[in-house]
Scaffold this active site. Structure first.
Site: not given
Ligand SMILES: CC(C)(COP(=O)(O)OP(=O)(O)OC[C@H]1O[C@@H](n2cnc3c(N)ncnc32)[C@H](O)[C@@H]1OP(=O)(O)O)[C@@H](O)C(=O)NCCC(=O)NCCS
Length: 176
Positions: A104, A93, A141
């Site tokens: 979210g 993703i 995850y």
């Molecule tokens: C990873 C990714 C898919 C997550 O999607 P998102 O919509 O940003 O994430 P969500 O908002 O659903 O959830 C984020 C969660 O992580 C937490 N979070 C945010 N930054 C964080 C950090 N640095 N360390 C730990 N947790 C963190 C948030 O508090 C939230 O948790 P909660 O719901 O328990 O409060 C997205 O950020 C993304 O695509 N990033 C760039 C590409 C990537 O990393 N892809 C995955 C490759 S394996």
């Protein structure tokens, strides 16, 4: 279309290529992903065509992630390397548009595609790899039920040093 409360998973179109390339070329986004070279609109068109090919062959399903309210495409997610024999697939993703991180959407998209994989494609196991420094992705995850099952030690060279690549998986009976 796989409809969620806040996001919808839909097929990718060639017209999506410029939006994807624009954001993919942001290093803050790309540093978390496997392809580290900058991309062109044509590269992304080719990639979108390859996702259609995977779907035709039944080896993978890739979807665009669209925000329901704005209809804006913010990323993509997919099940790859599907094995009919083992009923398993690899998950990936990326929300390319970082303005939409931490709202979210990634969690919901992951839950939607896991539901599709387990409840529609009858998969038994879905696995993934994630870089050691990608704490946000690892947290998401774990939240949806993936378990850490090991790591490839010092398998990634990025920003001048080696990092581990974590391996995670989830079985059908652990999703719910
Ligand atoms: C990873 C990714 C898919 C997550 O999607 P998102 O919509 O940003 O994430 P969500 O908002 O659903 O959830 C984020 C969660 O992580 C937490 N979070 C945010 N930054 C964080 C950090 N640095 N360390 C730990 N947790 C963190 C948030 O508090 C939230 O948790 P909660 O719901 O328990 O409060 C997205 O950020 C993304 O695509 N990033 C760039 C590409 C990537 O990393 N892809 C995955 C490759 S394996």
């Amino acid at each position: 279309m796989i409809q969620g409360k806040h996001v919808t998973l839909r097929g990718l179109e060639l017209e999506d290529a410029p939006e994807i390339a624009l954001h993919y070329n942001d290093w803050e986004v790309r540093r978390f992903l496997n392809r580290i070279a900058p991309v062109s609109k044509e590269d992304e068109e080719e990639w979108i065509r390859s996702t259609w090919e995977q779907r035709r062959k039944g080896t993978g399903y890739v979807f665009g992630i669209e925000v329901n309210k704005s209809r804006l495409l913010i990323g993509s997610c997919g099940l790859h390397w599907m094995s009919v024999t083992n009923r398993s697939a690899d998950f990936g993703i990326a929300l390319y548009n970082k303005a939409h991180w931490n709202k979210g959407y990634g969690t919901e998209a992951t839950q939607l595609i896991l539901g599709y994989g387990f409840n529609q494609l009858n998969l038994h196991r879905i696995h993934l790899t994630v870089f050691e420094f990608n704490e946000r992705a690892r947290h998401v995850y774990e939240k949806v039920g993936f378990k850490h099952i090991g790591r490839h030690r010092q398998a990634l060279f990025r920003n001048g040093r080696y990092w581990d690549i974590y391996v995670m998986d989830i079985l059908a009976n652990e999703f719910g």
